[in-house]
Design a protein around this motif. Structure first.
Motif, mmCIF file in Angstrom:
data_model
loop_
_atom_site.group_PDB
_atom_site.id
_atom_site.type_symbol
_atom_site.label_atom_id
_atom_site.label_comp_id
_atom_site.label_asym_id
_atom_site.label_seq_id
_atom_site.Cartn_x
_atom_site.Cartn_y
_atom_site.Cartn_z
ATOM 1 N N THR A 154 -17.380 12.763 27.602
ATOM 2 C CA THR A 154 -15.802 12.116 27.668
ATOM 3 C C THR A 154 -15.234 12.774 26.393
ATOM 4 O O THR A 154 -15.890 13.858 25.652
ATOM 5 N N SER A 155 -14.163 12.677 26.245
ATOM 6 C CA SER A 155 -13.255 13.407 25.053
ATOM 7 C C SER A 155 -12.348 12.324 24.493
ATOM 8 O O SER A 155 -11.984 11.308 25.073
ATOM 9 N N ASN A 156 -11.487 12.794 23.470
ATOM 10 C CA ASN A 156 -10.469 12.027 22.771
ATOM 11 C C ASN A 156 -10.972 10.556 22.389
ATOM 12 O O ASN A 156 -10.347 9.776 22.642
ATOM 13 N N ASN A 157 -12.352 10.537 21.901
ATOM 14 C CA ASN A 157 -13.100 9.293 21.618
ATOM 15 C C ASN A 157 -12.808 8.993 20.085
ATOM 16 O O ASN A 157 -12.602 9.743 19.213
ATOM 17 N N VAL A 158 -12.700 7.810 19.825
ATOM 18 C CA VAL A 158 -12.588 7.229 18.403
ATOM 19 C C VAL A 158 -13.954 6.123 18.150
ATOM 20 O O VAL A 158 -14.174 5.272 19.035
ATOM 21 N N ILE A 159 -14.595 6.345 17.176
ATOM 22 C CA ILE A 159 -15.423 5.334 16.549
ATOM 23 C C ILE A 159 -15.022 4.855 15.308
ATOM 24 O O ILE A 159 -14.743 5.257 14.411
ATOM 25 N N THR A 184 -14.901 13.487 19.172
ATOM 26 C CA THR A 184 -14.928 12.087 18.840
ATOM 27 C C THR A 184 -14.488 12.305 17.207
ATOM 28 O O THR A 184 -14.998 12.990 16.509
ATOM 29 N N LYS A 185 -13.740 11.234 17.072
ATOM 30 C CA LYS A 185 -13.225 11.184 15.514
ATOM 31 C C LYS A 185 -13.750 9.619 14.808
ATOM 32 O O LYS A 185 -14.144 8.819 15.861
ATOM 33 N N ILE A 186 -14.064 9.612 13.874
ATOM 34 C CA ILE A 186 -14.804 8.582 12.981
ATOM 35 C C ILE A 186 -13.698 7.890 12.269
ATOM 36 O O ILE A 186 -13.058 8.495 11.463
ATOM 37 N N VAL A 187 -13.447 6.220 12.445
ATOM 38 C CA VAL A 187 -12.617 5.837 11.348
ATOM 39 C C VAL A 187 -13.392 4.739 10.867
ATOM 40 O O VAL A 187 -14.211 3.888 11.430
ATOM 41 N N ALA A 188 -13.339 4.699 9.464
ATOM 42 C CA ALA A 188 -14.140 3.655 8.802
ATOM 43 C C ALA A 188 -13.434 2.407 8.269
ATOM 44 O O ALA A 188 -12.159 3.028 7.565
#
Length: 251
Positions: A154-159, A184-188
């Protein structure tokens, strides 16, 4: 001075007045007493205490105690009890940060909300909110879940990771495989802006809330700031979706 909003003293018997004087002189102690404790200390019967409470306008003993607890003469007032959150719980630029993250989330293809314990419940709540506005979202509360294989093609993912401390080892290990992943980008969303998870993330939305634990593992930390941020993101994305639909309809 008329306590309890009661003024018709002529209707009170001598026993009633004995109870009245005891209660008004020991207000802060009475809120922790039972009927029989008041009766014993005032040297009257239990039934006399209950008749007095009904006579001055309360439907039950619990209603009477609730009035005492929330009156201005007791330290635990409603204004303090319900002061869950203020602007001081967040950085000065939190609204600007949320706007950036909301735009980023809105353009993503897959959103994984991740958390453990109480933060896991918040992750589930937020995932449902995101799904309600049409986003493709999955909640993960199991740190051993095979997330890397799931997102492999997959692509353009956000965790989006929820953690009060930002130092939960299992979450750090789960996120570590995505730190250098271009898809994948990470948001905390965390209560610690300099935590390991915050520093691993591409975007970090932090808040100020003391971490509270008992017996080491029982987390009593407030999740209200995290929910506040999440609700704000949902609201921003909903507005963005409406704006986009309005533009499409005009064309």
């Amino acid at each position: 001075m008329a306590y309890f909003g009661f003024k018709d003293f002529s209707s009170l018997s001598s026993v009633d007045m004995t109870i009245y004087r005891y209660v008004t002189r020991h207000r802060e102690q009475v809120i922790y007493m039972r009927v029989r404790d008041i009766a014993q200390n005032a040297h009257v019967s239990n039934s006399s205490v209950m008749r007095f409470i009904h006579k001055i306008g309360f439907s039950s003993f619990m209603a009477f105690k609730a009035y005492l607890k929330t009156s201005n003469n007791v330290k635990d007032t409603p204004s303090k009890t319900f002061s869950f959150i203020t602007k001081g719980n967040f950085p000065d630029d939190i609204e600007e940060q949320m706007s950036v993250v909301a735009d980023f989330l809105y353009e993503s293809d897959n959103i994984i909300t991740l958390g453990m314990g109480c933060s896991g419940y918040i992750a589930g709540y937020v995932s449902r909110k995101f799904a309600s506005i049409g986003l493709n979202t999955t909640v993960i509360t199991d740190p051993t879940y095979p997330l890397e294989p799931k997102l492999k093609n997959t692509s353009n993912n956000v965790i989006m990771c929820f953690s009060v401390s930002g130092e939960t080892n299992e979450l750090v290990e789960e996120l570590n495989g995505f730190v250098s992943d271009p898809d994948t980008k990470i948001v905390a969303i965390t209560g610690n802006s300099i935590s390991t998870i915050a520093r691993m993330s591409d975007y970090s939305l932090s808040y100020k809330e003391p971490e509270k634990r008992i017996n080491k593992f029982y987390d009593l930390s407030s999740q209200i700031p995290a929910i506040y941020i999440a609700e704000g993101l949902v609201s921003l994305m909903q507005k963005e979706d409406k704006t986009e639909q309005d533009v499409l309809n005009k064309n």
